[in-house]
Design an enzyme around this catalytic site. Sequence first.
Site, PDB file in Angstrom:
ATOM      1  N   LYS A   1       0.271  -1.189   0.080  1.00  0.00           N
ATOM      2  CA  LYS A   1       0.225  -0.269  -0.380  1.00  0.00           C
ATOM      3  C   LYS A   1       0.560   1.168  -0.173  1.00  0.00           C
ATOM      4  O   LYS A   1       0.739   2.462  -0.784  1.00  0.00           O
ATOM      5  CB  LYS A   1      -0.522  -0.163   1.321  1.00  0.00           C
ATOM      6  CG  LYS A   1      -2.130   1.120   1.372  1.00  0.00           C
ATOM      7  CD  LYS A   1      -2.778   0.793   1.870  1.00  0.00           C
ATOM      8  CE  LYS A   1      -3.154   1.027   3.404  1.00  0.00           C
ATOM      9  NZ  LYS A   1      -2.685   1.976   4.451  1.00  0.00           N
TER      10      LYS A   1
ATOM     11  N   ASP B   1       2.243  -1.990  11.699  1.00  0.00           N
ATOM     12  CA  ASP B   1       0.352  -1.778  11.522  1.00  0.00           C
ATOM     13  C   ASP B   1       0.298  -3.161  11.778  1.00  0.00           C
ATOM     14  O   ASP B   1      -1.024  -3.382  11.233  1.00  0.00           O
ATOM     15  CB  ASP B   1       0.196  -1.468  10.092  1.00  0.00           C
ATOM     16  CG  ASP B   1       0.006   0.210   9.447  1.00  0.00           C
ATOM     17  OD1 ASP B   1       0.062   0.290  10.244  1.00  0.00           O
ATOM     18  OD2 ASP B   1       0.104  -0.018   8.806  1.00  0.00           O
TER      19      ASP B   1
ATOM     20  N   ARG C   1      -9.039  11.369  12.796  1.00  0.00           N
ATOM     21  CA  ARG C   1      -7.433  11.387  13.289  1.00  0.00           C
ATOM     22  C   ARG C   1      -6.891  12.864  12.759  1.00  0.00           C
ATOM     23  O   ARG C   1      -7.350  13.836  11.753  1.00  0.00           O
ATOM     24  CB  ARG C   1      -6.637  10.504  11.642  1.00  0.00           C
ATOM     25  CG  ARG C   1      -7.293   9.134  12.342  1.00  0.00           C
ATOM     26  CD  ARG C   1      -6.785   8.369  10.956  1.00  0.00           C
ATOM     27  NE  ARG C   1      -5.655   8.555  11.123  1.00  0.00           N
ATOM     28  CZ  ARG C   1      -4.918   7.149  10.315  1.00  0.00           C
ATOM     29  NH1 ARG C   1      -5.318   6.165   9.109  1.00  0.00           N
ATOM     30  NH2 ARG C   1      -4.318   6.643  10.267  1.00  0.00           N
TER      31      ARG C   1
HETATM   32  C1  S3P Z   1       2.260   4.524   6.220  1.00  0.00           C
HETATM   33  C2  S3P Z   1       2.716   5.030   7.237  1.00  0.00           C
HETATM   34  C3  S3P Z   1       2.936   4.742   8.846  1.00  0.00           C
HETATM   35  C4  S3P Z   1       1.714   3.824   9.336  1.00  0.00           C
HETATM   36  C5  S3P Z   1       0.890   3.599   7.345  1.00  0.00           C
HETATM   37  C6  S3P Z   1       1.906   3.667   5.980  1.00  0.00           C
HETATM   38  C7  S3P Z   1       3.303   5.093   4.994  1.00  0.00           C
HETATM   39  O1  S3P Z   1       2.113   5.632   9.478  1.00  0.00           O
HETATM   40  O2  S3P Z   1       1.068   3.208   9.712  1.00  0.00           O
HETATM   41  O3  S3P Z   1      -0.101   2.357   7.343  1.00  0.00           O
HETATM   42  O4  S3P Z   1       2.721   4.393   3.838  1.00  0.00           O
HETATM   43  O5  S3P Z   1       3.738   6.522   4.881  1.00  0.00           O
HETATM   44  P1  S3P Z   1       2.903   7.444  10.197  1.00  0.00           P
HETATM   45  O6  S3P Z   1       3.287   7.421   9.405  1.00  0.00           O
HETATM   46  O7  S3P Z   1       1.262   7.504  11.016  1.00  0.00           O
HETATM   47  O8  S3P Z   1       3.023   5.793  11.695  1.00  0.00           O
END
Ligand code: S3P
Length: 452
Positions: A28, A327, A128
């Site tokens: 993702k 995650d 959020r």
């Molecule tokens: C992500 C960073 C993470 C993760 C999210 C995807 C990213 O979040 O939890 O699902 O693609 O940069 P945080 O940066 O808030 O830790």
Amino acid sequence: MTVHSRPRAAQSRRSSALKGNMRVPGDKSISHRSLMFGGLASGRTRITGLLESEDVLRTADALRAMGALIAREDDAWVVEGTGNGCLLEPQEPFDFGNAGTGARLTMGLVGSYDMTTRFTGDASLSSRPMGRVLDPLRQMGLQVVEAAPGDRLPITLRGPRHAAPITYRVPVPSAQVKSAVLLAALNTPGVTTVIEPVMTRDHTEKMLTGFGAAIEVKVDKERARHISIEGRSILRGQQIAVPGDPSSAAFPLVAALIVPDSDMVIENVLMNPTRTGLILTLQEMGADIELLNRRFAGGEEVADLRARHSRLKGVTVPPERAPSMIDEYPILAVAASYAEGETLMLGLEELRVKESDRLSAVAEGLKVNGIDCAEGEATLSVHGRPDGKGFGGGKVATHLDHRIAMSFLVLGLASEKPVTIDDETMIATSFPQFMGLMTAAGAMFEALEGNA
Ligand code: S3P
């Protein structure tokens, strides 16, 4: 709420051995970035293995609204970018649905443009905090014209005529915050530096380097990373093969570990060390996970993961491991439920600001299914039992959170009684094929009428 107008309950029940090979969809984080960087670069970007989930498709819509051409051609996505510095002002608000990564990174992307943008999302995304990305962007000259209390969506932004480069030390370990500043820097004259005391996923730095951005990373004696980027360079379209998402692979992986006699191979999973904390933790718990066929693809290490049913034991997961498995705590809590003894997870404060308050959502879900656990301010302790006796029978509130939904469906695959979740629709935000792929491997899932 956006597309998820009708919740749909689902149930999982004790299953016999899970078998076979599975390919999980594309990562993702890399998928969002492929569309963003491709949409911004000059020329053509060709992406294979893109995650075609709701979250990622909303990022495609946002880039289209700013002038990129994005189309699916056979098995690839082809993006014709605008050129760095040439995004157009969108005519409509962006609707990012459930997608924190899409929303926060796009705020960075547009934050240094002299234009107005509006961000909306579903109930989860609207709850959020966005201040963590807006604060550094304000320092670069961004105005937050309108926001709900606490810097929450809906938000209207107005970028400066000329953004100012900054040096910013990220106060929370967050790849989204780091990335938002680096993306704003792309259209900012001069050198912007992000200091990251604790390393988080490094896809932005790695991929932007591939697109031709002038990026330099240095590590100081406290092991903080200083990522410097020179703005206004030319970005050129790339070929990208998106590897399988380790955060999605985590669900069949843990399912295979807890369902007796299971033996599964999950193919082509990203093994970037900033993402493999769960595998390390499960191995410490005694999990039989083999990394087969390790190789490099598109600048990233990938492997096929063979997982077999294992006798797990509780461990302590140190706080410094959190960024590499941020995650994966909900599904780790499920593995811990079937482990002998206590698993103690430390340093979980960031879980409170994910798609839901994941710390309390997990603790509540475990409790209603008869699992002994204790939630602290930033900790979770789970006392497991390998036979799953007495587990199940509860209905889990998923709070619009895909990973809570998938984790508890996995819990029910080895529990004495079935486990029900109130809504499976959110799974489509990151892993639309989850139910189908797991069912094909032998998982017993059942859709329930309404939200039961
Ligand atoms: C992500 C960073 C993470 C993760 C999210 C995807 C990213 O979040 O939890 O699902 O693609 O940069 P945080 O940066 O808030 O830790």
